[in-house]
Design an enzyme around this catalytic site. Structure first.
Site, PDB file in Angstrom:
ATOM      1  N   THR A   1       0.842  -1.218  -0.305  1.00 54.64           N
ATOM      2  CA  THR A   1      -0.159  -0.057   0.226  1.00 54.64           C
ATOM      3  C   THR A   1       0.999   1.167  -0.201  1.00 54.64           C
ATOM      4  O   THR A   1       1.587   1.341   1.195  1.00 54.64           O
ATOM      5  CB  THR A   1      -0.874  -0.128   1.259  1.00 54.64           C
TER       6      THR A   1
ATOM      7  N   LEU B   1      -6.961  -7.934   0.791  1.00 47.75           N
ATOM      8  CA  LEU B   1      -7.324  -9.022   1.761  1.00 47.75           C
ATOM      9  C   LEU B   1      -7.527  -8.641   3.275  1.00 47.75           C
ATOM     10  O   LEU B   1      -6.676  -7.588   3.426  1.00 47.75           O
ATOM     11  CB  LEU B   1      -6.404 -10.243   1.411  1.00 47.75           C
TER      12      LEU B   1
ATOM     13  N   GLU C   1      -6.874  -9.780   7.152  1.00 48.87           N
ATOM     14  CA  GLU C   1      -6.213 -10.967   8.003  1.00 48.87           C
ATOM     15  C   GLU C   1      -7.229 -11.873   8.622  1.00 48.87           C
ATOM     16  O   GLU C   1      -8.294 -11.386   9.015  1.00 48.87           O
ATOM     17  CB  GLU C   1      -5.198 -10.324   8.976  1.00 48.87           C
TER      18      GLU C   1
ATOM     19  N   LYS D   1      -7.113   2.191  -3.186  1.00 50.62           N
ATOM     20  CA  LYS D   1      -6.622   1.377  -1.842  1.00 50.62           C
ATOM     21  C   LYS D   1      -6.763   2.345  -0.719  1.00 50.62           C
ATOM     22  O   LYS D   1      -7.345   1.859   0.530  1.00 50.62           O
ATOM     23  CB  LYS D   1      -5.116   1.127  -2.158  1.00 50.62           C
TER      24      LYS D   1
ATOM     25  N   GLY E   1      -8.125  -1.344  14.919  1.00 48.78           N
ATOM     26  CA  GLY E   1      -6.623  -1.662  15.289  1.00 48.78           C
ATOM     27  C   GLY E   1      -6.068  -2.231  13.795  1.00 48.78           C
ATOM     28  O   GLY E   1      -6.652  -2.103  12.610  1.00 48.78           O
TER      29      GLY E   1
ATOM     30  N   CYS F   1      -3.211  -1.861   9.329  1.00 47.42           N
ATOM     31  CA  CYS F   1      -3.567  -0.937   8.029  1.00 47.42           C
ATOM     32  C   CYS F   1      -4.223   0.065   8.335  1.00 47.42           C
ATOM     33  O   CYS F   1      -4.102   1.365   7.895  1.00 47.42           O
ATOM     34  CB  CYS F   1      -3.701  -1.954   6.939  1.00 47.42           C
TER      35      CYS F   1
HETATM   36  P1  NAD Z   1       4.670  -7.703   6.939  1.00 50.07           P
HETATM   37  O1  NAD Z   1       5.378  -6.818   7.830  1.00 50.07           O
HETATM   38  O2  NAD Z   1       3.854  -8.830   7.351  1.00 50.07           O
HETATM   39  O3  NAD Z   1       5.744  -8.106   5.756  1.00 50.07           O
HETATM   40  C1  NAD Z   1       6.611  -7.528   5.111  1.00 50.07           C
HETATM   41  C2  NAD Z   1       7.915  -8.415   4.987  1.00 50.07           C
HETATM   42  O4  NAD Z   1       8.748  -7.753   3.929  1.00 50.07           O
HETATM   43  C3  NAD Z   1       8.749  -8.813   6.002  1.00 50.07           C
HETATM   44  O5  NAD Z   1       8.938 -10.186   6.115  1.00 50.07           O
HETATM   45  C4  NAD Z   1      10.086  -8.103   5.765  1.00 50.07           C
HETATM   46  O6  NAD Z   1      11.199  -8.872   6.210  1.00 50.07           O
HETATM   47  C5  NAD Z   1       9.960  -8.273   4.212  1.00 50.07           C
HETATM   48  N1  NAD Z   1      11.206  -7.057   3.562  1.00 50.07           N
HETATM   49  C6  NAD Z   1      11.249  -5.949   3.841  1.00 50.07           C
HETATM   50  N2  NAD Z   1      12.098  -5.553   2.915  1.00 50.07           N
HETATM   51  C7  NAD Z   1      12.488  -6.283   2.102  1.00 50.07           C
HETATM   52  C8  NAD Z   1      13.490  -6.392   1.082  1.00 50.07           C
HETATM   53  N3  NAD Z   1      13.953  -5.306   0.775  1.00 50.07           N
HETATM   54  N4  NAD Z   1      13.480  -7.490   0.382  1.00 50.07           N
HETATM   55  C9  NAD Z   1      12.835  -8.574   0.702  1.00 50.07           C
HETATM   56  N5  NAD Z   1      11.899  -8.619   1.810  1.00 50.07           N
HETATM   57  C10 NAD Z   1      11.662  -7.471   2.614  1.00 50.07           C
HETATM   58  O7  NAD Z   1       3.895  -6.690   5.906  1.00 50.07           O
HETATM   59  P2  NAD Z   1       2.402  -6.799   5.380  1.00 50.07           P
HETATM   60  O8  NAD Z   1       1.545  -7.044   6.679  1.00 50.07           O
HETATM   61  O9  NAD Z   1       2.461  -8.118   4.570  1.00 50.07           O
HETATM   62  O10 NAD Z   1       2.023  -5.709   4.451  1.00 50.07           O
HETATM   63  C11 NAD Z   1       2.873  -5.541   3.365  1.00 50.07           C
HETATM   64  C12 NAD Z   1       2.173  -4.415   2.617  1.00 50.07           C
HETATM   65  O11 NAD Z   1       0.816  -4.862   1.978  1.00 50.07           O
HETATM   66  C13 NAD Z   1       1.943  -3.125   3.274  1.00 50.07           C
HETATM   67  O12 NAD Z   1       2.105  -2.105   2.435  1.00 50.07           O
HETATM   68  C14 NAD Z   1       0.527  -3.328   3.924  1.00 50.07           C
HETATM   69  O13 NAD Z   1      -0.074  -1.967   4.162  1.00 50.07           O
HETATM   70  C15 NAD Z   1      -0.277  -3.914   2.592  1.00 50.07           C
HETATM   71  N6  NAD Z   1      -1.369  -4.667   2.838  1.00 50.07           N
HETATM   72  C16 NAD Z   1      -1.304  -5.385   4.135  1.00 50.07           C
HETATM   73  C17 NAD Z   1      -2.480  -6.245   4.412  1.00 50.07           C
HETATM   74  C18 NAD Z   1      -2.440  -7.113   5.569  1.00 50.07           C
HETATM   75  O14 NAD Z   1      -3.668  -7.505   5.880  1.00 50.07           O
HETATM   76  N7  NAD Z   1      -1.654  -7.115   6.340  1.00 50.07           N
HETATM   77  C19 NAD Z   1      -3.635  -6.269   3.690  1.00 50.07           C
HETATM   78  C20 NAD Z   1      -3.423  -5.358   2.547  1.00 50.07           C
HETATM   79  C21 NAD Z   1      -2.478  -4.566   2.273  1.00 50.07           C
HETATM   80  C1  UGA Z   2      -8.234  -4.251   6.352  1.00 51.99           C
HETATM   81  C2  UGA Z   2      -9.400  -4.235   5.227  1.00 51.99           C
HETATM   82  O1  UGA Z   2     -10.648  -4.746   5.646  1.00 51.99           O
HETATM   83  C3  UGA Z   2      -8.669  -5.096   3.998  1.00 51.99           C
HETATM   84  O2  UGA Z   2      -9.768  -4.840   2.954  1.00 51.99           O
HETATM   85  C4  UGA Z   2      -7.532  -4.367   3.703  1.00 51.99           C
HETATM   86  O3  UGA Z   2      -6.961  -5.191   2.679  1.00 51.99           O
HETATM   87  C5  UGA Z   2      -6.605  -4.430   4.766  1.00 51.99           C
HETATM   88  O4  UGA Z   2      -7.203  -3.726   5.987  1.00 51.99           O
HETATM   89  C6  UGA Z   2      -5.065  -3.803   4.554  1.00 51.99           C
HETATM   90  O5  UGA Z   2      -5.229  -2.837   4.055  1.00 51.99           O
HETATM   91  O6  UGA Z   2      -4.355  -4.034   5.314  1.00 51.99           O
HETATM   92  P1  UGA Z   2      -7.882  -6.013   8.331  1.00 51.99           P
HETATM   93  O7  UGA Z   2      -7.109  -4.904   9.075  1.00 51.99           O
HETATM   94  O8  UGA Z   2      -6.851  -7.415   8.192  1.00 51.99           O
HETATM   95  O9  UGA Z   2      -8.091  -5.406   6.769  1.00 51.99           O
HETATM   96  O10 UGA Z   2      -9.003  -6.315   9.229  1.00 51.99           O
HETATM   97  P2  UGA Z   2     -10.535  -5.945   9.172  1.00 51.99           P
HETATM   98  O11 UGA Z   2     -11.466  -7.223   9.278  1.00 51.99           O
HETATM   99  O12 UGA Z   2     -10.699  -4.970   8.225  1.00 51.99           O
HETATM  100  O13 UGA Z   2     -10.455  -5.206  10.657  1.00 51.99           O
HETATM  101  C7  UGA Z   2      -9.795  -3.838  11.071  1.00 51.99           C
HETATM  102  C8  UGA Z   2     -10.131  -3.564  12.353  1.00 51.99           C
HETATM  103  O14 UGA Z   2     -11.511  -2.852  12.581  1.00 51.99           O
HETATM  104  C9  UGA Z   2      -9.909  -4.533  13.493  1.00 51.99           C
HETATM  105  O15 UGA Z   2      -9.711  -4.125  14.608  1.00 51.99           O
HETATM  106  C10 UGA Z   2     -11.546  -4.915  13.594  1.00 51.99           C
HETATM  107  O16 UGA Z   2     -11.897  -5.206  14.937  1.00 51.99           O
HETATM  108  C11 UGA Z   2     -12.326  -3.413  13.552  1.00 51.99           C
HETATM  109  N1  UGA Z   2     -13.604  -3.380  13.199  1.00 51.99           N
HETATM  110  C12 UGA Z   2     -13.993  -4.063  11.838  1.00 51.99           C
HETATM  111  C13 UGA Z   2     -14.625  -2.959  13.975  1.00 51.99           C
HETATM  112  O17 UGA Z   2     -14.284  -2.386  14.908  1.00 51.99           O
HETATM  113  N2  UGA Z   2     -15.939  -2.877  13.592  1.00 51.99           N
HETATM  114  C14 UGA Z   2     -16.316  -3.692  12.562  1.00 51.99           C
HETATM  115  O18 UGA Z   2     -17.501  -3.656  12.119  1.00 51.99           O
HETATM  116  C15 UGA Z   2     -15.256  -4.335  11.523  1.00 51.99           C
END
Ligand code: NAD
Ligand code: UGA
Length: 449
Positions: free
Chosen positions: A122, A153, A155, A207, A260, A263
């Site tokens: 992101t 997606l 988590e 996004k 929380g 993201c």
């Molecule tokens: P994360 O912290 O779980 O994973 C990031 C990984 O990248 C780590 O394992 C780290 O060691 C690795 N890394 C860092 N620098 C590197 C490099 N130079 N080469 C190779 N590996 C390297 O992060 P995440 O939660 O997977 O999020 C990644 C991105 O996706 C963020 O921008 C986040 O905002 C976005 N995103 C996350 C979610 C989510 O649910 N976690 C959902 C949608 C989008």
């Molecule tokens: C969120 C978005 O839902 C995803 O679409 C996005 O890809 C992701 O952030 C990201 O960019 O990383 P995530 O953080 O995994 O996903 O989980 P959510 O289910 O969205 O919940 C986020 C927070 O909102 C949690 O703390 C949850 O408890 C809270 N929440 C959710 C509420 O307090 N009320 C609700 O009705 C729903």
């Protein structure tokens, strides 16, 4: 088609594994050698339902592998996904793009044949253009195209979300790259997954707006929940009543101790910083963010007020530490704001979380007691505090619970119990947007919930 995913975290590991499941050859790369070593031994670094089986299946079929060798993995790939973290910068609310540009620096020398470089992390609007400019300084522009493909997606539901997304967003300015992305996501067309083909900038804004909208929706319902408490309405009925309007929708209307996760908080902050750069006021989003920050503190205050401001020596059994169920992720979890305030005020916290205990140690160290299960956490407690709506907490034996607690008082900040069952079980029950006193079994005005 061969894919290299740089960054094997929540997004990289899930996306890489799902693309392997689609039949592509995927190598997931990470700088964390321990993580890669573990993955090669079959040890999955995160808790995500179904992920371990899917990783194993695709490693066995040789569609999926893990490596620290970025150069080799990039050289063999047609498409390179960047899925590294973009956390909040140490000195501002902006997204820290250093991991993205470090990954680019590492990959650029290995772009010797045509590659599509896909930004899945992101990133603020304008980043893909910078990525393209950066690569142009290091390799021939004939050899690469940059695509923005943000990930949506959640988590805890990551595989389902990846395999059955509401939509796929592709920001591209090259037909060749778009055609390749279409091929990658072809398996989803069978389910008629809508796709949005657009510019880099629009994809980047999509996004952040999606996350900011959902975060604001949660702050909205949490504020309405405050009103319900004050005026005697029931938030569950209200959420149902408004959510049935298709223009509003029933999802993301659950009151909570505040949103929380890794993201919503960081992305809302980063979007506000971007707006500042463009001198645009995003006051609605700003209000939602500051309300959410304050709400976590207010939740701790509610518990403190119950003890008339004196928490000294009070035992609090906390159920749930992760920011939501079905993950072990603690990043920006409400528990990280609420628990330290209670501990600071003298409370003794006994906590249990079904999957977050290892992570919790990193944050709380020895400031709290870690328990084996929910019943151990509430044993001898003056109050039970429910912070995460894990299924394991929904069907607790209330009789047993009451007998284990010093006094039968529950603060349920996820509304997982009904007023009736808690009243019948003899608990003093505090939840969100519902008044316990409204439930009087013999009352003519008996309310739902
Ligand atoms: P994360 O912290 O779980 O994973 C990031 C990984 O990248 C780590 O394992 C780290 O060691 C690795 N890394 C860092 N620098 C590197 C490099 N130079 N080469 C190779 N590996 C390297 O992060 P995440 O939660 O997977 O999020 C990644 C991105 O996706 C963020 O921008 C986040 O905002 C976005 N995103 C996350 C979610 C989510 O649910 N976690 C959902 C949608 C989008
Ligand atoms: C969120 C978005 O839902 C995803 O679409 C996005 O890809 C992701 O952030 C990201 O960019 O990383 P995530 O953080 O995994 O996903 O989980 P959510 O289910 O969205 O919940 C986020 C927070 O909102 C949690 O703390 C949850 O408890 C809270 N929440 C959710 C509420 O307090 N009320 C609700 O009705 C729903």
């Amino acid at each position: 088609m061969k894919i290299c995913v740089i960054g094997t975290g929540y997004v990289g590991l899930v996306s890489g594994t799902c693309f392997a499941e689609f039949g592509f050859q995927v190598t997931c790369v990470d700088v964390n050698a321990q993580k890669i070593e573990n993955l090669n031994k079959g040890i999955i670094p995160i808790y995500e339902p179904g992920l371990d089986d899917l990783v194993l299946k695709n490693v066995t079929s040789k569609n999926l592998s893990f490596s620290t060798n970025l150069g080799q993995s990039v050289q063999h790939a047609d498409v390179i996904f960047i899925a590294v973290g973009t956390p909040t910068s140490a000195d501002s609310g902006k997204a820290d793009l250093s991991y993205v540009f470090k990954a680019l620096e590492d990959l650029a020398p290995h772009v010797t044949t045509y590659k599509v470089v896909v930004v899945k992390s992101t990133v603020p609007v304008g980043t893909c253009r910078k990525v393209s400019d950066f690569l142009a300084q290091h390799c021939s522009t004939e050899l690469f195209d940059v695509v923005s493909n943000p990930e949506f997606l959640r988590e805890g539901a990551a595989i389902e979300d990846f395999m059955r997304p509401n939509r796929v967003v592709i920001g591209s300015q090259s037909e060749r790259a778009t055609a390749l992305m279409k091929q990658l996501y072809r398996p989803l067309y069978l389910f008629e997954t809508p796709a949005v083909y657009t510019s880099w900038e629009s994809a980047e804004v999509i996004k952040y707006s999606a996350n900011a909208f959902l975060a604001t929706k949660i702050s909205f319902i949490n504020q309405i929940s405050d009103l319900c408490e004050a005026c005697g309405a029931n938030i569950q009925d209200v959420a149902k009543g408004i959510g049935l309007d298709h223009r509003i929708g029933s999802k993301f209307l659950h009151p909570s101790p505040g949103y929380g996760g890794s993201c919503f908080p960081k992305d809302a902050r980063a979007l506000l910083e971007t707006a500042k750069e463009y001198a645009v006021a995003l006051s609605l989003i700003e209000a939602g963010v500051s309300y959410n920050d304050a709400r976590k503190h207010k939740m701790a205050e509610r518990v403190t007020a119950h003890f008339k401001g004196n928490l000294n020596g009070k035992v609090i059994g906390v159920l749930g530490l992760t920011f939501k169920p079905n993950t072990d992720d603690m990043r920006e979890s409400p528990s990280l704001s609420i628990i330290p305030e209670l501990v600071k005020a003298g409370a003794i916290v006994q906590a249990y979380d079904p999957k977050g205990m290892d992570e919790a140690h990193h944050f709380f160290r020895d400031s709290i007691t870690y328990c084996q299960d929910a019943y151990q956490a509430i044993t001898g407690s003056d109050v039970t505090l429910i912070l995460t709506e894990w299924n394991a907490f929904r069907g607790l034996d209330l009789k047993r619970m009451k007998s284990l607690m010093k006094s039968p008082c529950v603060f349920d900040f996820r509304n997982i119990y009904t007023l009736k069952e808690m009243n019948d079980a003899g608990f003093e029950y505090h939840s969100l947007g519902r008044r316990s006193s409204d439930y009087a079994p013999s009352s003519k005005n008996q309310k739902t919930g």
